[in-house]
Structure formats: C-alpha cells, structure tokens
Design a protein around this motif. Structure first.
Motif, PDB file in Angstrom:
ATOM      1  N   MET A   1       0.841  -1.193   0.000  1.00  0.00           N
ATOM      2  CA  MET A   1       0.000   0.000   0.000  1.00  0.00           C
ATOM      3  C   MET A   1       0.878   1.245   0.000  1.00  0.00           C
ATOM      4  SD  MET A   1      -3.208  -0.806  -0.013  1.00  0.00           S
ATOM      5  CE  MET A   1      -3.998   0.640   0.680  1.00  0.00           C
ATOM      6  N   ARG A   2       0.560   2.170  -0.886  1.00  0.00           N
ATOM      7  CA  ARG A   2       1.311   3.414  -0.937  1.00  0.00           C
ATOM      8  C   ARG A   2       0.692   4.426   0.022  1.00  0.00           C
ATOM      9  NH1 ARG A   2       3.277   6.072  -6.453  1.00  0.00           N
ATOM     10  NH2 ARG A   2       4.911   4.573  -6.023  1.00  0.00           N
ATOM     11  N   ALA A   3       1.522   5.338   0.506  1.00  0.00           N
ATOM     12  CA  ALA A   3       1.029   6.392   1.388  1.00  0.00           C
ATOM     13  C   ALA A   3       0.017   7.272   0.650  1.00  0.00           C
ATOM     14  CB  ALA A   3       2.189   7.241   1.893  1.00  0.00           C
ATOM     15  N   LYS A   4      -0.795   7.987   1.426  1.00  0.00           N
ATOM     16  CA  LYS A   4      -1.834   8.826   0.846  1.00  0.00           C
ATOM     17  C   LYS A   4      -1.245   9.973   0.038  1.00  0.00           C
ATOM     18  CE  LYS A   4      -5.458   7.943   4.250  1.00  0.00           C
ATOM     19  NZ  LYS A   4      -6.378   8.571   5.232  1.00  0.00           N
ATOM     20  N   ASP A   5      -1.960  10.335  -1.001  1.00  0.00           N
ATOM     21  CA  ASP A   5      -1.547  11.465  -1.817  1.00  0.00           C
ATOM     22  C   ASP A   5      -1.599  12.743  -0.978  1.00  0.00           C
ATOM     23  OD1 ASP A   5      -2.097  13.712  -3.971  1.00  0.00           O
ATOM     24  OD2 ASP A   5      -1.279  11.971  -5.014  1.00  0.00           O
ATOM     25  N   PRO A   6      -0.610  13.653  -1.123  1.00  0.00           N
ATOM     26  CA  PRO A   6      -0.567  14.828  -0.249  1.00  0.00           C
ATOM     27  C   PRO A   6      -1.740  15.788  -0.398  1.00  0.00           C
ATOM     28  CG  PRO A   6       1.063  14.974  -1.986  1.00  0.00           C
ATOM     29  CD  PRO A   6       0.535  13.584  -2.014  1.00  0.00           C
ATOM     30  N   LYS A   7      -2.439  15.746  -1.517  1.00  0.00           N
ATOM     31  CA  LYS A   7      -3.525  16.715  -1.687  1.00  0.00           C
ATOM     32  C   LYS A   7      -4.768  16.344  -0.887  1.00  0.00           C
ATOM     33  CE  LYS A   7      -5.117  14.624  -6.019  1.00  0.00           C
ATOM     34  NZ  LYS A   7      -5.304  14.857  -7.450  1.00  0.00           N
ATOM     35  N   PHE A   8      -4.807  15.096  -0.333  1.00  0.00           N
ATOM     36  CA  PHE A   8      -5.910  14.697   0.518  1.00  0.00           C
ATOM     37  C   PHE A   8      -5.456  14.681   1.964  1.00  0.00           C
ATOM     38  CE2 PHE A   8      -6.734  12.506  -3.537  1.00  0.00           C
ATOM     39  CZ  PHE A   8      -7.907  13.152  -3.869  1.00  0.00           C
ATOM     40  N   SER A   9      -6.340  15.016   2.903  1.00  0.00           N
ATOM     41  CA  SER A   9      -6.001  15.023   4.318  1.00  0.00           C
ATOM     42  C   SER A   9      -7.182  14.499   5.106  1.00  0.00           C
ATOM     43  CB  SER A   9      -5.621  16.430   4.781  1.00  0.00           C
ATOM     44  OG  SER A   9      -6.750  17.273   4.722  1.00  0.00           O
ATOM     45  N   ASN A  10      -6.969  14.373   6.431  1.00  0.00           N
ATOM     46  CA  ASN A  10      -8.019  13.879   7.306  1.00  0.00           C
ATOM     47  C   ASN A  10      -9.057  14.946   7.629  1.00  0.00           C
ATOM     48  OD1 ASN A  10      -6.757  11.373   7.434  1.00  0.00           O
ATOM     49  ND2 ASN A  10      -5.419  12.052   9.109  1.00  0.00           N
ATOM     50  N   ASN A  11      -8.735  16.208   7.422  1.00  0.00           N
ATOM     51  CA  ASN A  11      -9.671  17.290   7.747  1.00  0.00           C
ATOM     52  C   ASN A  11     -10.732  17.402   6.643  1.00  0.00           C
ATOM     53  OD1 ASN A  11      -8.089  17.886   9.968  1.00  0.00           O
ATOM     54  ND2 ASN A  11      -6.763  19.241   8.780  1.00  0.00           N
ATOM     55  N   LEU A  91       6.173  25.934   0.234  1.00  0.00           N
ATOM     56  CA  LEU A  91       6.773  24.615   0.049  1.00  0.00           C
ATOM     57  C   LEU A  91       5.716  23.516   0.168  1.00  0.00           C
ATOM     58  CD1 LEU A  91       9.131  22.706  -0.326  1.00  0.00           C
ATOM     59  CD2 LEU A  91       9.656  22.933   2.104  1.00  0.00           C
ATOM     60  N   GLN A  92       4.780  23.656   1.106  1.00  0.00           N
ATOM     61  CA  GLN A  92       3.718  22.661   1.228  1.00  0.00           C
ATOM     62  C   GLN A  92       2.870  22.612  -0.037  1.00  0.00           C
ATOM     63  OE1 GLN A  92       1.433  23.176   4.797  1.00  0.00           O
ATOM     64  NE2 GLN A  92       3.234  23.207   6.135  1.00  0.00           N
ATOM     65  N   LEU A 100      -4.414  23.934   4.296  1.00  0.00           N
ATOM     66  CA  LEU A 100      -3.533  24.507   5.314  1.00  0.00           C
ATOM     67  C   LEU A 100      -3.508  23.587   6.524  1.00  0.00           C
ATOM     68  CD1 LEU A 100      -1.802  26.960   6.087  1.00  0.00           C
ATOM     69  CD2 LEU A 100      -3.857  27.983   7.070  1.00  0.00           C
ATOM     70  N   GLN A 101      -2.313  23.047   6.857  1.00  0.00           N
ATOM     71  CA  GLN A 101      -2.181  22.126   7.980  1.00  0.00           C
ATOM     72  C   GLN A 101      -0.734  22.135   8.441  1.00  0.00           C
ATOM     73  OE1 GLN A 101      -2.786  18.007   6.655  1.00  0.00           O
ATOM     74  NE2 GLN A 101      -2.852  18.803   4.569  1.00  0.00           N
ATOM     75  N   LEU A 102      -0.509  21.600   9.638  1.00  0.00           N
ATOM     76  CA  LEU A 102       0.827  21.545  10.227  1.00  0.00           C
ATOM     77  C   LEU A 102       1.485  20.231   9.829  1.00  0.00           C
ATOM     78  CD1 LEU A 102       2.835  22.985  12.124  1.00  0.00           C
ATOM     79  CD2 LEU A 102       1.844  21.679  14.017  1.00  0.00           C
ATOM     80  N   MET A 103       2.607  20.313   9.096  1.00  0.00           N
ATOM     81  CA  MET A 103       3.289  19.127   8.591  1.00  0.00           C
ATOM     82  C   MET A 103       4.601  18.916   9.333  1.00  0.00           C
ATOM     83  SD  MET A 103       1.074  18.274   6.495  1.00  0.00           S
ATOM     84  CE  MET A 103       1.987  16.782   6.082  1.00  0.00           C
ATOM     85  N   LYS A 104       5.031  17.657   9.411  1.00  0.00           N
ATOM     86  CA  LYS A 104       6.277  17.312  10.094  1.00  0.00           C
ATOM     87  C   LYS A 104       7.059  16.316   9.246  1.00  0.00           C
ATOM     88  CE  LYS A 104       4.711  17.953  14.877  1.00  0.00           C
ATOM     89  NZ  LYS A 104       4.536  17.302  16.200  1.00  0.00           N
ATOM     90  N   ILE A 105       8.370  16.504   9.222  1.00  0.00           N
ATOM     91  CA  ILE A 105       9.286  15.553   8.607  1.00  0.00           C
ATOM     92  C   ILE A 105      10.635  15.706   9.286  1.00  0.00           C
ATOM     93  CG2 ILE A 105      10.116  17.071   6.757  1.00  0.00           C
ATOM     94  CD1 ILE A 105      10.034  14.625   4.905  1.00  0.00           C
TER      95      ILE A 105
END
Length: 445
Positions: A1-11, A91-92, A100-105
């Motif tokens: 399974m690939r990780a979720k596409d960045p344009k979709f979120s839980n919000n 950059l996001q 708009l969300q808080l990202m971490k890496i």
C-alpha cells in the motif's frame, strides 16, 4: 500500500485552501504547474521498488518536491529544509498539499533519501529539467551554443607527498594501538621519531632537494614498517574469527572491513610513493592518489597564472541561451576536444532540429571533424581559422562572457555558499547534478 496522496487530508469539515494565502507569481507556484510530476514519481518507483519504508510512510510526490526545492535553494541545510516543510506554506503547496495544515518531517529522512538516491536517478531528473528548459528558450532560427570545460575546486589543503605519508602513518599508528590488545602483542611503531621527522620538515621554511629526499626516505620506511605490522594484526584477527575465539557484532564487522579497505589504500599509496622516490615520476597509466580520505580526487593541470594545478572534478557543459546542459563530469583530466565531440553527438541525438552555431577556442584544429550539416559556424585556434566565414572578436567576446558569468555563478553562488557539502565521492557528483538542476530552474526557466 502506498502512502496517501498529499492533496488529501483527514480534515474534511474545517479546511482552508492554500491558494488563498499564496502569491500566484511566486516561482515555486509556477514550477508546480509546469513540472511533469508523473515522470518524476516514475523515477522514484524505479529507484525504490523494493523498499517498503518509502512507499508506506511517505508519498514520493513529497520527497521529489523537497529534492527539487533543495536544488533550487542549495544553500539550505537538511535541518532548514525540515523547518521550511513545517512552516512554509509555499513549500507545502509545491509538495502537492492543497489544505492549510501543520506538517512534520525529520531531517534524517531527507538526508537518507538524497544519499540513497543513485546518480543515475538524479541524472534522469536533470534530463527532464533540461528538456523542459530547452523548450522554454525563445525560438530562434540559429542557436548559439557555447561549449566549455571547467574545474570546480575542492576545499582541501594543497597535497604534498610528506603530508600524505604522515596521514597514512597516523592512521596505521592508531590502528595498531587499538587492535594490538586483541592479538595480545605489543608493537614498536617509532611514532615519536617519525613525528619529530615530520615536524622538522613542516617547520623548515626552505628545504633543499637533498633534505627533502631524506625526509621522504625516512617516512617511507616508517609507513612500510607500520603497514607490515598492520597486515600482521589483520591476519591474526581473521584467524581468531575463523576459530570463533573472537566474535564481532555486525557493526564491528562493518568497521573491520572499512579498516581493511583503508589499509589496502595505504598499500597503494606506499607503492606509488616508492616509485616517485626512485624515479621522481609515475607511469602514465597510474592514477596518482593525492588524498588519503578522498582517493578519487586527481590533480588536474590547468596551467593558469595563479593556479596551475586544481583538485576536484572537471565538468564539461554547453550553454544554450540561458539554459545549461551537463555533458560530462569526471575526476580524471579528460581532453577538451574529445569531450566536445561527445557532447555534439549527444546534442544531435537528443534535440537537434535547427542549425547551431558553436563557439569555442582550441589549441589544435578541429575543422576536419566539423562536417555536420547543422553546424554553421565555429571558432578554432584562438581566432585563426580555415573556414572562409569570419566572426568579429567583439561577438566572440560577448558570447564567451555569457558562459564565464555562469561559471562564476557556479563557483560562488552554488559551491562556496553551500552548507550541505558532501564528504564522499558520490556526494560530490550528486551535488554537482543538483547545482545544474537548481541553475536551470532559477535562471533559465
């Protein structure tokens, strides 16, 4: 399974579009709409086909975008990239997020990704960028292509034979002191005598050839004695490992293999230095090692007024209007004429459609090889030419000044101000490829 596409979120209920806060004229916003992300993600899939970490944890669209962002702002370190990804909404948005969300890496993740990405994969990304940049250049019936080679100097001290032998001797001395307890023996290394010999050489302002030869002879003897002791210790440790009287962990096994490779490198250096001491020259086929920690660095003779010899990597490239195309990069000192013809063949294979004007200056004539129909003009032998066409010196100087400016940008903007300098040979090649990607995206896009 690939990780979720960045344009979709839980919000799903409360979300705000990033487009409301971003300037449409920003360069990264334009790059996001023009780069072929599907082709870039395909390169990712070929590079990391067997690793589940990258596919499950992080979407490739994010990591490829961070790599291009790093090439665009190459002054940034990995920790600064981590902070930018968390707080920089541009950059996001460039990475593919639309909310708009808080990202971490973590910075180690970015470092691991760039160090594990092979040179071939970064070259494919560079080829994609070059194709787009060439299409972005203004259409002209006659293209002007400026060919040149340059050496990007390394940030190392000027190597000498005595300094090289001293570094190898110190490595062997530390290896013997650390591992002689495992073998239950004590070795006499003559470290104090060798150090006093080197200090006398380093403090003397002027030294004659006779004294220099004496210092070299003594240091070769010290290194030869310590190398024999090191080989003996390695042989005894291998015997203990075979008999299982000594057990190493995985980390200790890796470290032991690295030390064995270093000792083999010392042996190569010693053979070369013995040849230099006897004959004062090496055979033509021999690759002279000038750095103990960077074995691939070679002396490249440029015969300039200030620096006759430069150390690091030689780069051959061609400039088409504002775009720069990398043809060849190597630690060895290749001939400029042969590199020119390799670049011309690649140029014809990749995108030649219109007639091309090539500007370059050589010390030997190349007019016999200039039989391509799409080459309409060239320069040879510093304005002394066999062809009937003549180009004024003003035009030639104007075209040459463009490529000299781009070389200055490479050496001052991208190289000297780069914080994330690599300490390995592969890291050097990777950085040079990133410089060409960043230059084309910043100045030619």
């Amino acid at each position: 399974m690939r990780a979720k596409d960045p344009k979709f979120s839980n919000n799903t209920l409360f979300w705000v579009k990033l487009e409301l806060f971003i300037d449409r004229e920003h360069k990264l916003v334009k790059l996001r709409n023009q780069l072929p992300w599907n082709d870039l993600v395909d390169i990712w899939d070929r590079a990391y086909s067997n690793e589940d970490f990258w596919n499950k944890k992080i979407h490739p669209r994010i990591m490829v975008a961070i790599l291009i962002y790093h090439a665009y702002y190459l002054k940034k370190s990995f920790r600064e990239l981590k902070e930018d990804f968390r707080y920089n909404i541009v950059l996001q948005y460039f990475c593919g997020y639309e909310e708009l969300q808080l990202m971490k890496i973590d910075h180690s993740t970015i470092n691991k990704f760039e160090s594990a990405l092979w040179e071939e994969n970064i070259k494919e990304i560079l080829n994609i960028v070059e194709d787009i940049v060439i299409k972005k250049q203004p259409p002209r019936s006659k293209w002007t292509s400026v060919c040149d080679t340059t050496v990007i100097p390394s940030n190392i001290s000027f190597p000498t034979d005595v300094n090289l032998l001293e570094k190898t001797r110190l490595f062997l001395h530390e290896f013997i002191l650390e591992n002689q307890r495992i073998v239950w023996e004590e070795y006499r290394t003559y470290a104090k005598t060798a150090r006093s010999n080197y200090i006398w050489y380093s403090k003397s302002r002027r030294i004659s050839k006779k004294d220099l030869k004496k210092v070299l002879k003594k240091h070769i003897q010290f290194v030869r004695r310590n190398l024999k002791q090191a080989f003996e210790i390695v042989w005894k440790i291998e015997k203990l490992l075979e008999n299982k009287t000594l057990i190493f962990t995985n980390k200790e096994n890796k470290r032991f293999k690295k030390l064995k490779n270093k000792i083999e490198l010392v042996n190569e250096i010693l053979i070369q230095q013995e040849l230099l001491y006897k004959e004062w020259k090496l055979p033509k086929w021999t690759w002279r090692i000038v750095s103990f920690h960077r074995r691939n660095i070679r002396p490249i003779y440029r015969w300039k007024k200030n620096n006759k010899t430069e150390f690091w990597m030689k780069v051959d490239f061609i400039k088409i209007w504002k775009a720069i195309i990398l043809w060849k990069n190597s630690y060895n000192n290749f001939y400029d004429g042969s590199a020119l013809w390799e670049s011309i063949e690649q140029f014809e294979y990749r995108w030649i459609k219109d007639k091309v004007r090539i500007w370059d200056k050589w010390y030997s004539g190349q007019s016999s090889n200039m039989n391509k129909k799409w080459i309409i003009d060239w320069i040879e032998k510093r304005w002394t030419r066999t062809s009937p066409k003549k180009v004024s010196k003003k035009i030639f100087k104007r075209e040459r000044a463009l490529i000299e400016a781009s070389i200055w940008i490479f050496k001052n903007v991208f190289f000297w101000n780069t914080k994330s300098r690599a300490k390995t040979d592969f890291g050097d090649k990777r950085n040079i490829l990133l410089w060409f990607i960043g230059y084309n995206l910043r100045y030619a896009f």
